[in-house]
Design a protein around this motif. Structure first.
Motif, mmCIF file in Angstrom:
data_model
loop_
_atom_site.group_PDB
_atom_site.id
_atom_site.type_symbol
_atom_site.label_atom_id
_atom_site.label_comp_id
_atom_site.label_asym_id
_atom_site.label_seq_id
_atom_site.Cartn_x
_atom_site.Cartn_y
_atom_site.Cartn_z
ATOM 1 N N ARG A 267 -14.445 -0.526 40.336
ATOM 2 C CA ARG A 267 -14.262 0.734 41.045
ATOM 3 C C ARG A 267 -13.798 1.792 40.049
ATOM 4 N NH1 ARG A 267 -10.112 1.974 46.106
ATOM 5 N NH2 ARG A 267 -11.162 3.879 46.839
ATOM 6 N N LEU A 268 -14.590 2.810 39.873
ATOM 7 C CA LEU A 268 -14.283 3.898 38.943
ATOM 8 C C LEU A 268 -14.160 5.185 39.751
ATOM 9 C CD1 LEU A 268 -13.979 5.120 36.102
ATOM 10 C CD2 LEU A 268 -16.484 5.149 35.938
ATOM 11 N N ILE A 269 -13.003 5.816 39.659
ATOM 12 C CA ILE A 269 -12.736 7.058 40.383
ATOM 13 C C ILE A 269 -12.520 8.170 39.367
ATOM 14 C CG2 ILE A 269 -11.203 8.254 41.994
ATOM 15 C CD1 ILE A 269 -10.989 4.532 41.930
ATOM 16 N N ALA A 270 -13.237 9.275 39.543
ATOM 17 C CA ALA A 270 -13.120 10.412 38.634
ATOM 18 C C ALA A 270 -12.597 11.619 39.400
ATOM 19 C CB ALA A 270 -14.483 10.740 38.013
ATOM 20 N N THR A 271 -11.621 12.296 38.804
ATOM 21 C CA THR A 271 -11.094 13.516 39.411
ATOM 22 C C THR A 271 -10.577 14.431 38.313
ATOM 23 O OG1 THR A 271 -9.666 14.385 41.180
ATOM 24 C CG2 THR A 271 -8.732 12.689 39.742
ATOM 25 N N ASP A 272 -10.192 15.640 38.712
ATOM 26 C CA ASP A 272 -9.658 16.602 37.758
ATOM 27 C C ASP A 272 -8.840 17.627 38.538
ATOM 28 O OD1 ASP A 272 -10.443 17.459 34.654
ATOM 29 O OD2 ASP A 272 -9.752 19.135 35.875
#
Length: 443
Positions: A267-272
């Motif tokens: 599970r890879l979660i990307a945010t900024d």
């Protein structure tokens, strides 16, 4: 009226010099990013072809790389003097060649004066202070010296050279050998350290081939990414099956690399923190065939924590932290001249914020991987040390040998080892100046 208005393309090399002087004047007078000034010049001079615009940009960026040393040898910091000095220092042109460009004929800049010609024939950087010899703001030299030590001037000179054009092969599509063969006509060769990296030669004017229009790029076989950034993603050591958060994902460069490392398993979660920076990531993920969950924060009063449900559960939090970007001055030389002491204080506060958020996300036994593209210890070891202190030593730094274990053995002998991590530099590793440290939350 600006005489550039009357030009017709293709521009002569002399006319490009005149345009570069105009653009550099705009950058210096208005303290604006070079990319913005160059874009505005292109919009105002639509008759100039892509080759002309690239040639002008090359002149401008070379002048910014050598702004201090060029002004030193010319005895003047005018845009004209800086362009002339950079032609001598960066491109190694002889006085006669520069005089041919500065002839005053047609759309060429006015002819060299006797003093200008004498200076480019006789002046050197012998005896120049370090901020001149290294082309860096004087106020950051103590930070740079703390990192670079006796290599300060050689490293700064390496940082003033043009950056190479590096690619990362997307292993979700296939092996490096496949793309190496496809790009053979461009002279592509493996990078010195990154196992999926390729380096493509650039032209004498610094312009690289338009690889972003190649079928292989459009099909997601490779991304344009500095080898140092590739290596930082490798050191993050994201594994298949893990829950990984890319906390400062931006446009997604490292997110794509992490997805490849995880083989789309896990599970890879990307945010900024800045939702605008995430805009390109969706198309890039689609093109690469990479799987990641993108969580875009809302702005305004409705803003909420998009990661709240993950607190205390994440195996690995990758923090590609906001920083001054001092390690990327080869690519963004205008940034070093726009840097101010207040900018450092702002970045320090941002780094503390994202590290504290990462600390609340990671599970016991999990890791924070802290990355910057900075050469300043106050943004690197000091930021890590401050988190260790704030956490009451709940975290422990990962040993350097363990940190470097996922990377090729060649990297271990090239990096600079710091108190809590490793520092890549243009002189030692041939990359941008990336810093990487890993912290484990003790059970």
């Amino acid at each position: 009226m600006n005489r550039c208005f009357f030009w017709r393309c293709p521009l002569t090399p002399a006319a490009r010099c005149a345009a570069a002087i105009d653009v550099l004047a705009d950058i210096i007078e208005r303290r604006r990013p070079a990319a913005d000034a160059l874009k505005d010049w292109g919009l105002a001079h639509r008759f100039a072809g892509s080759g002309d615009r690239a040639g002008i940009a090359s002149l401008v960026y070379d002048a910014l790389r050598r702004r201090a040393s060029a002004a030193w040898i010319m005895g003047s910091d005018t845009p004209r003097a800086i362009i002339i000095g950079s032609l001598r220092l960066q491109q190694g042109l002889a006085a006669s060649s520069i005089a041919a460009l500065f002839s005053g004929e047609g759309y060429a800049p006015p002819a060299l004066t006797a003093d200008e010609r004498a200076r480019i024939e006789t002046m050197t950087l012998a005896g120049a202070p370090p901020e001149i010899a290294g082309d860096a703001p004087a106020f950051v030299l103590p930070e740079l010296e703390a990192t670079l030590g006796e290599d300060l001037i050689p490293e700064l000179r390496a940082l003033a050279r043009r950056a190479p054009l590096d690619l990362r092969v997307n292993t979700l599509r296939g092996p490096r050998e496949t793309i190496l063969a496809a790009l053979e006509g461009y002279g592509a060769a493996p990078t010195p350290h990154a196992p999926q990296g390729l380096r493509v030669p650039v032209a004498a004017d610094g312009r690289g081939p338009a690889l972003h229009v190649e079928a292989e790029f459009l099909d997601g076989w490779y991304e344009i990414q500095d080898e140092g950034s590739q290596l930082a993603a490798i050191l993050a050591d994201a594994k298949p099956g893990e829950t990984v958060v890319d906390l400062c994902a931006g446009g997604g460069g490292k997110t794509l690399a992490l997805a490849a490392s995880m083989a789309n398993a896990g599970r890879l979660i990307a945010t900024d923190g800045d939702p605008r920076r995430l805009a390109p990531i969706h198309e890039r993920l689609r093109r690469a065939g990479a799987q990641a969950e993108v969580r875009t924060p809302r702005g305004g009063k409705a803003r909420s924590d998009v990661l709240a449900d993950l607190d205390g559960t994440v195996d690995r939090v990758v923090v590609d932290a906001p920083c001054t970007g001092s390690g990327t001055w080869r690519r963004n030389p205008d940034a070093k001249w726009r840097l101010r002491p207040g900018s450092l204080a702002t970045r320090h506060a941002e780094q503390a914020t994202v590290l504290d958020r990462a600390a609340s996300l990671v599970r016991p036994g999990g890791r924070i991987v802290y990355i910057t593209c900075s050469l300043f210890p106050s943004e690197n070891d000091a930021a890590v040390g401050a988190l260790l202190a704030r956490s009451g030593n709940a975290f422990a730094p990962v040993d350097v040998a363990e940190l470097l274990a996922p990377a090729p053995s060649s990297l271990a002998g090239a990096v600079r080892v710091t108190t809590y991590g490793v520092q890549m530099t243009p002189l030692r590793t041939g990359t941008d100046g990336f810093y990487v440290s890993a912290l484990v939350l003790q059970r």
